[in-house]
Design an enzyme around this catalytic site. Structure first.
Site, PDB file in Angstrom:
ATOM      1  N   ASP A 109       0.855  -1.189   0.000  1.00 22.83           N
ATOM      2  CA  ASP A 109       0.000   0.000   0.000  1.00 22.83           C
ATOM      3  C   ASP A 109       0.896   1.245   0.000  1.00 22.83           C
ATOM      4  O   ASP A 109       2.050   1.186   0.428  1.00 22.83           O
ATOM      5  CB  ASP A 109      -0.888  -0.036   1.255  1.00 22.83           C
ATOM      6  CG  ASP A 109      -1.661   1.240   1.455  1.00 22.83           C
ATOM      7  OD1 ASP A 109      -2.372   1.658   0.527  1.00 22.83           O
ATOM      8  OD2 ASP A 109      -1.555   1.833   2.549  1.00 22.83           O
ATOM      9  N   ILE A 110       0.359   2.379  -0.486  1.00 25.28           N
ATOM     10  CA  ILE A 110       1.177   3.603  -0.548  1.00 25.28           C
ATOM     11  C   ILE A 110       1.019   4.468   0.701  1.00 25.28           C
ATOM     12  O   ILE A 110       1.940   4.613   1.494  1.00 25.28           O
ATOM     13  CB  ILE A 110       0.834   4.437  -1.809  1.00 25.28           C
ATOM     14  CG1 ILE A 110       1.219   3.679  -3.086  1.00 25.28           C
ATOM     15  CG2 ILE A 110       1.565   5.783  -1.759  1.00 25.28           C
ATOM     16  CD1 ILE A 110       0.875   4.402  -4.381  1.00 25.28           C
ATOM     17  N   GLY A 157      -5.541   2.648  -3.169  1.00 26.55           N
ATOM     18  CA  GLY A 157      -6.844   3.181  -3.539  1.00 26.55           C
ATOM     19  C   GLY A 157      -6.720   4.365  -4.469  1.00 26.55           C
ATOM     20  O   GLY A 157      -7.704   4.804  -5.067  1.00 26.55           O
TER      21      GLY A 157
END
Length: 266
Positions: A8-9, A43
């Site tokens: 994830d970022i 996302g």
């Protein structure tokens, strides 16, 4: 032996200053040199995610829009794509109009809203994203979108989740990426579905994958991965289902995972 890592970022790969630290960058490079595929799972829109992926030197398909779009960095070829069902998008739009909720959508990787407000400005500032205003939102609803998003108070959004589940049906995946972001995708637009696809794409078993995240929208990929890792700064429910808890995003937690489970194993 692990062959694929999905990271994830926000609040995972990048620290609170929105940076990939030199130490974490070095760990990513070392993992790639060791023959491991390193990808991002976020996302964020592709346009936003690919800037970070390119900065880190990654050159692989990346998972964006929570898993609704998997796209190559090199030639920008789309490998996996799932759109929000149009009928559900219309119902969601109508509900938001009637209840005065702020709704955003993405068309052709561009962010759109019906009107400019502080919620939109803050969101765009957070992700360094350009936005477009389209008062005639009906025009947009008819077009394919990988993700729609409502911004509001966390407790209010929690109350709305069961309402939307009933209204939109089981063809839609609903998740929170942050406490005040409620996101809507196709039911197969999850990080878990996208990781499953990528593992098959690279010819590795899911048991040979690592997934690292901090928010509830990461739980599907942590559950399908061979090793599901929660950051030290992750929400408690994610920590409870994780196989391993690493340091926080401000303490190079991603680097720690790579050193422990990839480089030591070599």
């Amino acid at each position: 032996m692990y062959k694929l890592i999905a990271i994830d970022i926000d609040d995972t790969l990048i620290n609170d200053h929105k940076e990939v630290t030199p130490a974490t960058q070095q760990a990513l490079e070392d993992a790639v040199k060791a023959g491991v595929v390193v990808t991002l799972a976020t996302g964020r829109a592709y346009a936003s995610a690919n800037k970070i992926a390119r900065q880190t030197g990654l050159n692989v398909p990346i998972i964006t829009y929570q898993g609704a779009l998997v796209k190559n960095l090199l030639d920008e070829k789309v490998l996996y794509e799932r759109y929000m069902p149009i009928d559900a998008a219309r119902k969601l739009f109508q509900y938001c109009i009637e209840h005065d909720l702020h709704l955003q959508t993405y068309i052709d990787d561009k962010l759109y809203a019906r009107e400019e407000n502080q919620k939109l400005k803050d969101y765009a500032g957070l992700n360094n994203t350009q936005y477009h205003i389209e008062p005639d939102f009906e025009k947009l609803i008819a077009q394919p979108t990988p993700k729609m998003l409502i911004i509001d108070e966390p407790a209010y959004l929690d109350e709305l989740i069961p309402v939307f589940k009933e209204l939109l049906g089981d063809g839609v995946h609903i998740t929170k990426s942050k406490p005040n972001f409620l996101e809507f995708m196709h039911k197969e637009g999850t990080k878990g579905a996208a990781l499953t696809f990528l593992a098959d794409h690279f010819g590795c078993d899911l048991s040979e994958t690592i997934a690292i995240g901090d928010s509830w929208n990461d739980h599907e990929m942590l559950e399908v991965a061979g090793l599901g890792v929660a950051m030290g700064n992750a929400i408690q429910p994610l920590k409870e289902l994780a196989d391993y808890i690493t340091a926080s995003n401000n303490e190079d937690g991603v680097k720690q995972v790579i050193e422990e489970f990839v480089l030591k194993a070599k």
